[in-house]
Design a protein around this motif. Structure first.
Motif, PDB file in Angstrom:
ATOM      1  N   ARG A 127      -3.735   2.379  -3.297  1.00 48.79           N
ATOM      2  CA  ARG A 127      -2.735   1.472  -3.865  1.00 48.79           C
ATOM      3  C   ARG A 127      -2.236   1.660  -5.329  1.00 48.79           C
ATOM      4  O   ARG A 127      -1.496   1.784  -5.933  1.00 48.79           O
ATOM      5  CB  ARG A 127      -3.020   0.176  -3.674  1.00 48.79           C
ATOM      6  N   ILE A 128      -3.442   1.980  -6.095  1.00 46.66           N
ATOM      7  CA  ILE A 128      -3.380   2.286  -7.445  1.00 46.66           C
ATOM      8  C   ILE A 128      -2.586   3.789  -7.720  1.00 46.66           C
ATOM      9  O   ILE A 128      -1.713   3.764  -8.609  1.00 46.66           O
ATOM     10  CB  ILE A 128      -4.872   2.254  -8.243  1.00 46.66           C
ATOM     11  N   VAL A 129      -3.140   4.548  -7.289  1.00 44.75           N
ATOM     12  CA  VAL A 129      -2.275   5.875  -7.351  1.00 44.75           C
ATOM     13  C   VAL A 129      -0.954   5.912  -6.828  1.00 44.75           C
ATOM     14  O   VAL A 129      -0.143   6.617  -7.647  1.00 44.75           O
ATOM     15  CB  VAL A 129      -3.389   7.239  -6.577  1.00 44.75           C
ATOM     16  N   SER A 130      -0.821   5.316  -6.030  1.00 48.95           N
ATOM     17  CA  SER A 130       0.656   5.339  -5.170  1.00 48.95           C
ATOM     18  C   SER A 130       1.546   4.979  -6.279  1.00 48.95           C
ATOM     19  O   SER A 130       2.905   5.157  -6.193  1.00 48.95           O
ATOM     20  CB  SER A 130       0.990   4.536  -4.011  1.00 48.95           C
ATOM     21  N   LEU A 166       1.878  -0.079   1.289  1.00 50.62           N
ATOM     22  CA  LEU A 166       2.096  -1.146   2.250  1.00 50.62           C
ATOM     23  C   LEU A 166       0.950  -1.138   3.442  1.00 50.62           C
ATOM     24  O   LEU A 166       0.530  -2.367   3.812  1.00 50.62           O
ATOM     25  CB  LEU A 166       3.320  -1.073   2.917  1.00 50.62           C
ATOM     26  N   PHE A 167       0.367   0.034   3.531  1.00 48.98           N
ATOM     27  CA  PHE A 167      -0.399   0.290   4.884  1.00 48.98           C
ATOM     28  C   PHE A 167      -1.713   0.907   4.490  1.00 48.98           C
ATOM     29  O   PHE A 167      -2.292   1.708   5.255  1.00 48.98           O
ATOM     30  CB  PHE A 167       0.290   1.359   5.871  1.00 48.98           C
ATOM     31  N   ALA A 168      -2.175   0.550   3.236  1.00 50.14           N
ATOM     32  CA  ALA A 168      -3.527   1.242   2.733  1.00 50.14           C
ATOM     33  C   ALA A 168      -4.525   0.850   3.689  1.00 50.14           C
ATOM     34  O   ALA A 168      -5.509   1.539   4.108  1.00 50.14           O
ATOM     35  CB  ALA A 168      -3.759   0.743   1.392  1.00 50.14           C
ATOM     36  N   ILE A 196      -6.807   3.120   6.055  1.00 54.60           N
ATOM     37  CA  ILE A 196      -8.153   3.557   6.058  1.00 54.60           C
ATOM     38  C   ILE A 196      -9.175   3.007   7.255  1.00 54.60           C
ATOM     39  O   ILE A 196     -10.306   3.835   7.385  1.00 54.60           O
ATOM     40  CB  ILE A 196      -8.824   2.828   4.544  1.00 54.60           C
ATOM     41  N   HIS A 197      -8.802   2.183   7.886  1.00 58.64           N
ATOM     42  CA  HIS A 197      -9.588   1.503   9.081  1.00 58.64           C
ATOM     43  C   HIS A 197      -9.788   2.688  10.030  1.00 58.64           C
ATOM     44  O   HIS A 197     -10.537   2.505  10.962  1.00 58.64           O
ATOM     45  CB  HIS A 197      -9.201   0.338   9.409  1.00 58.64           C
ATOM     46  N   ARG A 198      -8.861   3.754   9.972  1.00 59.43           N
ATOM     47  CA  ARG A 198      -8.916   4.703  10.914  1.00 59.43           C
ATOM     48  C   ARG A 198      -9.976   5.728  10.713  1.00 59.43           C
ATOM     49  O   ARG A 198     -10.222   6.324  11.775  1.00 59.43           O
ATOM     50  CB  ARG A 198      -7.415   5.427  11.060  1.00 59.43           C
ATOM     51  N   PHE A 199     -10.612   5.649   9.631  1.00 60.33           N
ATOM     52  CA  PHE A 199     -11.654   6.503   9.066  1.00 60.33           C
ATOM     53  C   PHE A 199     -12.897   5.973   9.067  1.00 60.33           C
ATOM     54  O   PHE A 199     -14.023   6.833   8.973  1.00 60.33           O
ATOM     55  CB  PHE A 199     -11.112   7.303   7.863  1.00 60.33           C
TER      56      PHE A 199
END
Length: 480
Positions: free
Chosen positions: A393-396, A369-371, A375-378
């Protein structure tokens, strides 16, 4: 010798029977450190006393990794790629201390369960001596060949130019990493998870304070860029090792080292080598496959590699509590078998597996839901962010089943059965994950996403296979 007090709750009390006050008292005792016998009595209480400090230890380790990459990410994609490539090398080298750690934990847990702390202490010394003898030459070689190693892994010229210093220092610190791994494993095998936790918290706290200072500079301290991150990490880990050694020599109530243990004991060394040999091969097969996977992703450029590195750091961060649960399961299995209670050992492993499955299931939903905002934090690089979010998303999709991959190999190893997880790792890492990653990425043209799909498929398949093999129960017959 001082020992942590254990009178807060009687050994027979359990959180479920003592109410909320009993649960809080148990949680505090777990963090503070207990000298209770964990090889007998209620599984839930023993699991709580072991798993709480182990989970906190793993959480701090993941915070350290995440904070580190947060600072490094401000230096650009080349710096992130440098960290990713160097960690892939260290991951391969760490098969040595990981294998020794698995053998040491299994042997020490079994001896503690048998109420034989003298032989447990001897096993600890043999493990430390062997670890140093093997890690020092590797550190010299890795440091000397830092640039050629980066080139061999497909690093771009900019990565090599700016990252060689980071790689050289991180590889040179390998003996420190080995000691940190081994002493933590020794303490966990003895059931002293609280001391292991405090050492990692100390090491990572020092790193978090020093990392921005060394990377960006302040006052008389020059900005060292990505090399500063390596220096901060090394100083932090060294501090943690000094604390661990101090606690081992002082004694923790479960395990203590004395001058009489400083000798080669061939029977103990043979037992350790027998366990650690299979465990090292097990780790080598799994970690070397990740190295090859990193090489596949690197063929698509620094942005793809940086995105993959960020995503895997986040995945490692969210998985760390499950590693704490798995370490607790391994210790309980070994100590329970040492006490002759196979049913208790099996119960502990399944209990840890299903707790971990529930936890990772919730985490998987959150990552899906929050990918992007995560990521934008980094990173503000849109291409790096795209690859990273896609990987998350894929690995989750199969992350929940990874609970069995996390816990059950530790249970096998804790029982002294290092063969089964070694064979399973070989079949799924090299026989499934890598061929599938290459086919999906290149012939089928999916690019980096093909490698991400291969990770997800392998997580699910390996988890189901591990559960099926553990249920067969052959591990109960192992003698250590």
């Amino acid at each position: 010798m001082t020992q942590p007090p254990t009178e807060t709750l009687s050994p027979d009390a359990s959180p479920s029977t003592s109410g909320s006050k009993g649960l809080l008292a148990s949680l505090w005792l777990a963090v503070k450190g207990s000298t209770e016998d964990l090889a007998t009595g209620p599984v839930d209480r023993a699991f709580l006393l072991l798993s709480v400090p182990m989970v906190l230890e793993m959480v701090m380790e993941s915070v350290f990794a995440l904070v580190d990459v947060l600072f490094v990410s401000r230096l650009g994609a080349d710096a992130i790629a440098t960290v990713g490539l160097t960690e892939s090398m260290l991951t391969l080298l760490q098969t040595l201390p990981l294998g020794l750690s698995i053998g040491a934990t299994a042997l020490i847990a079994r001896r503690i369960g048998q109420k034989d702390p003298e032989r447990a202490s001897s096993a600890a010394v043999q493990a430390l001596g062997l670890g140093l003898a093997l890690s020092v030459p590797l550190a010299f070689a890795g440091s000397f060949f830092a640039r050629p190693l980066l080139t061999a892994l497909g690093a771009a010229p900019g990565v090599i130019e700016h990252g060689a210093g980071y790689t050289r220092l991180m590889l040179a610190s390998f003996p420190i990493i080995t000691l940190l791994f081994l002493i933590s494993a020794i303490l966990r095998g003895a059931g002293d998870a609280a001391t292991s936790m405090r050492a990692l918290w100390l090491a990572n706290s020092v790193n978090i304070v020093l990392a921005p200072l060394f990377i960006f500079g302040l006052g008389p301290v020059p900005a060292m860029g990505v090399t500063g991150a390596a220096l901060a990490t090394t100083v932090g880990r060294s501090t943690g090792v000094l604390y661990q050694v101090y606690r081992l020599l002082k004694g923790s109530g479960r395990l203590e080292l004395h001058r009489r243990h400083l000798r080669v004991e061939l029977p103990t060394l043979r037992s350790l080598l027998k366990l650690s040999g299979g465990a090292t091969l097990q780790s080598l097969l799994g970690m070397s496959s990740w190295l090859v996977l990193m090489r596949i992703v690197a063929t698509f450029g620094s942005t793809a590699l940086a995105g993959y590195t960020l995503a895997m750091r986040i995945l490692l961060f969210v998985q760390q509590p499950s590693w704490g649960l798995s370490h607790a399961a391994g210790t309980l299995v070994g100590q329970s078998l040492g006490a002759g209670d196979t049913d208790r050992a099996e119960k502990a492993a399944w209990r840890a597996s299903f707790y971990t499955l529930a936890f990772l299931g919730v985490v998987a939903v959150g990552l899906w839901l929050f990918a992007e905002p995560l990521i934008h934090r980094f990173t503000t690089d849109p291409e790096v962010g795209l690859h990273a979010a896609r990987c998350l998303r894929i690995v989750s999709c199969s992350l929940a089943l990874y609970a069995f991959v996390t816990v059950l190999p530790h249970a096998f190893n804790g029982a002294g059965d290092t063969t089964t997880p070694t064979v399973v790792n070989a079949l799924f890492s090299w026989g499934l994950q890598l061929p599938l990653a290459w086919v999906l990425s290149h012939p089928l043209g999916l690019g980096p996403a093909g490698a991400f799909i291969a990770i997800a498929v392998t997580y699910g398949a390996l988890g189901l296979a591990s559960a099926a093999l553990f249920r067969r129960g052959g591990w109960k017959l192992r003698h250590v």
